[in-house]
Motif scaffolding. Sequence first.
Motif, PDB file in Angstrom:
ATOM      1  N   GLY B 208       0.787  -1.239   0.000  1.00 55.78           N
ATOM      2  CA  GLY B 208       0.000   0.000   0.000  1.00 55.78           C
ATOM      3  C   GLY B 208       0.813   1.280   0.000  1.00 55.78           C
ATOM      4  N   PRO B 209       1.686   1.480   1.005  1.00 58.04           N
ATOM      5  CA  PRO B 209       2.396   2.763   1.094  1.00 58.04           C
ATOM      6  C   PRO B 209       3.212   3.087  -0.156  1.00 58.04           C
ATOM      7  CG  PRO B 209       2.711   1.474   3.090  1.00 58.04           C
ATOM      8  CD  PRO B 209       1.999   0.586   2.121  1.00 58.04           C
ATOM      9  N   ILE B 210       3.906   2.100  -0.689  1.00 57.96           N
ATOM     10  CA  ILE B 210       4.764   2.408  -1.842  1.00 57.96           C
ATOM     11  C   ILE B 210       3.931   2.536  -3.109  1.00 57.96           C
ATOM     12  CG2 ILE B 210       5.408   0.058  -2.592  1.00 57.96           C
ATOM     13  CD1 ILE B 210       7.750   3.089  -2.187  1.00 57.96           C
ATOM     14  N   ALA B 211       2.786   1.846  -3.161  1.00 60.82           N
ATOM     15  CA  ALA B 211       1.910   2.004  -4.329  1.00 60.82           C
ATOM     16  C   ALA B 211       1.386   3.437  -4.382  1.00 60.82           C
ATOM     17  CB  ALA B 211       0.758   1.007  -4.260  1.00 60.82           C
ATOM     18  N   VAL B 212       1.063   3.990  -3.217  1.00 60.51           N
ATOM     19  CA  VAL B 212       0.614   5.388  -3.166  1.00 60.51           C
ATOM     20  C   VAL B 212       1.694   6.304  -3.740  1.00 60.51           C
ATOM     21  CG1 VAL B 212       0.050   7.290  -1.612  1.00 60.51           C
ATOM     22  CG2 VAL B 212      -0.951   5.049  -1.229  1.00 60.51           C
ATOM     23  N   VAL B 213       2.935   6.076  -3.310  1.00 63.86           N
ATOM     24  CA  VAL B 213       4.033   6.909  -3.791  1.00 63.86           C
ATOM     25  C   VAL B 213       4.183   6.790  -5.306  1.00 63.86           C
ATOM     26  CG1 VAL B 213       6.533   7.160  -3.802  1.00 63.86           C
ATOM     27  CG2 VAL B 213       5.324   6.848  -1.651  1.00 63.86           C
ATOM     28  N   SER B 214       4.187   5.562  -5.784  1.00 66.29           N
ATOM     29  CA  SER B 214       4.387   5.336  -7.213  1.00 66.29           C
ATOM     30  C   SER B 214       3.271   5.997  -8.021  1.00 66.29           C
ATOM     31  CB  SER B 214       4.438   3.830  -7.474  1.00 66.29           C
ATOM     32  OG  SER B 214       4.398   3.572  -8.836  1.00 66.29           O
ATOM     33  N   VAL B 215       2.033   5.821  -7.561  1.00 69.70           N
ATOM     34  CA  VAL B 215       0.899   6.385  -8.302  1.00 69.70           C
ATOM     35  C   VAL B 215       0.953   7.914  -8.289  1.00 69.70           C
ATOM     36  CG1 VAL B 215      -1.600   6.692  -8.242  1.00 69.70           C
ATOM     37  CG2 VAL B 215      -0.623   4.404  -8.056  1.00 69.70           C
ATOM     38  N   ILE B 216       1.223   8.501  -7.127  1.00 69.62           N
ATOM     39  CA  ILE B 216       1.254   9.970  -7.075  1.00 69.62           C
ATOM     40  C   ILE B 216       2.405  10.524  -7.909  1.00 69.62           C
ATOM     41  CG2 ILE B 216       1.555  11.979  -5.580  1.00 69.62           C
ATOM     42  CD1 ILE B 216       0.148  10.498  -3.418  1.00 69.62           C
TER      43      ILE B 216
END
Lengths: 297, 292
Positions: B208-216
Amino acid sequence: MAASSAVDFRTRLQDWLPKLVLAPSFAVTLLFVYGFILFTIFLSFTGSKMLPRFTWVGFENYEKLWALPAWHTAIVNIAIFASLYIVICTAIGLMLAIFLDQKIRGEGMLRPIYLYPMALSFIVTGTAWKWFLDPGIGLQHVMRQWGWESFTFTWIKDSDMAIYTIVLAAVWQTSGFVMAMFLAGLRGIDNEILKAAQIDGASNWQLYRRIVIPLLRPAFLSAFVILSHLAIKSYDLVVALTGGGPGRATEMPATFMYSYTFTRNQMGIGASSAVIMLMTIAAIMVPYLYAELKEKK
Amino acid sequence: MAAVAQDTAVSTGRVTRVFIYLVLLLFALFYLLPLYVMGINSVKPLSEITGGNMMALPQVWTLAPWASAWSTAQIGVEPTGLKPYFLNSILMVVPAVAISSIVGALNGYILTKWRFRGDTWVFGLMLFSCFIPFQIVLIPMAVVLGKLGLAGSVPGLILVHVVYGIGFTTLYFRNYYAAFPTELIRAAQIDGAGFFRIFWRILLPVSGPIAVVSVIWQFTNIWNDFLFGASFGGTSQPMTVALNNLVQSSTGVKEYNVHFAGAILAALPTLFVYIVAGRYFVRGLMAGSVKG
């Protein structure tokens, strides 16, 4: 026997699967990044004009490039822009980070205010500053309306000063981000070290100059790498803010490359300017990435 | 011993503190100023800008500049407003972000949990590709997109953004998965779980946390891109290119209020994402860029 060969096939597949899944990304990178780089390098040695042509001309494009006054302007401008941009962003970023780290009330409010410009496109930033700095409606006009009749601020229309308006807008956009990098670094410093130094009678100034700033070395390095990379790539901001003008006063390598390649039909010269940009960035990035990857092992 | 609970061990005097607050507030004003100018002048009639004061509040509030920027303003030669370009940007950003993030997650998984000879080299080559000046690939990209029949189309732009985005997404997921205990992966393997099953059942749920970073990160970069959009957009230009065309157009009266409304429209999606999830973005960005 049939069952065991099926199992055998499955384990063999499992061994190969990771490489198979990674292969398209790697192939795409090899082709679209490294293949394209080689192609552009090749083009820079050909007599390409509007379309790629494969007539070998040796170093002719590079000789022409360095003889062009527009390229000289671009080089001088990128030198002024990059050095001021990097130094000012780092100074403001470090100062704001240190100040914010003093148990500031409202830090949670200030941080997003400093950071939000990073979310904007350089085209938006350029548009905002273009009209704000425009003498007819912007700052100069406002000051005169407020009663300061002799106030004059025409940098954006002045060939000698226009480059500094680009520095101003670029600093506005990224300095908050640099602040966040330094703040992360500051929050990672062990307070025990600072307390020990205080017990030894160090003043705040000494504390920061002798202990904290040296400990922030990795953050300085990252900031330098990211800022120099952004500086050399800067294209959109120049297009939106000054359009390379007045005249060609704010030409940069990135705008030079674009106009020679796509509007002036001098693809060979455009390619050679791109090669020089790549070499400049590689000189900064390769040692940095090499050190980072070696450390990780 | 009171200092133990505090953020920093440094203590400052009263005068210094006043000075610090003053500087911090001044910079807050500096960062807010352009946003204020854009916002306030986008709801004024044009006469109040040219004849009046840029810093003053509107005497007559109007949403006409916003309506004009959205649906009737002259972009290039067509009076279409920014609406079609906004849709182009959405059609381009959503698939490009999704594809590059999924591919980056798989790459990061392989480069940390299925290591092989030469994997550092593979990663190094992909990592360097994040930092090239894109001018070096513009000419061959134009040729290739033309040959593929994708020049001037949204799918062409998606391809370009995926290709030059996977370096960053791979970097983020690789750094994140590197901290995940490899023993758990080995144990699952012994239990008979395969490559995709391990990814799907073990790694993805904690991503979750890194997916948020990648998407943003991808969303901001692709939405804000101008160079690729201007070079390969053709008839499917993204929002940034349209905004620039609107502002730079040399015909007729300069409608500053419409320009400002357009600029805010172009900034809204990324500002929105930043306000909603900015905290995770910064935190992850630090982990990604400071540690390399």
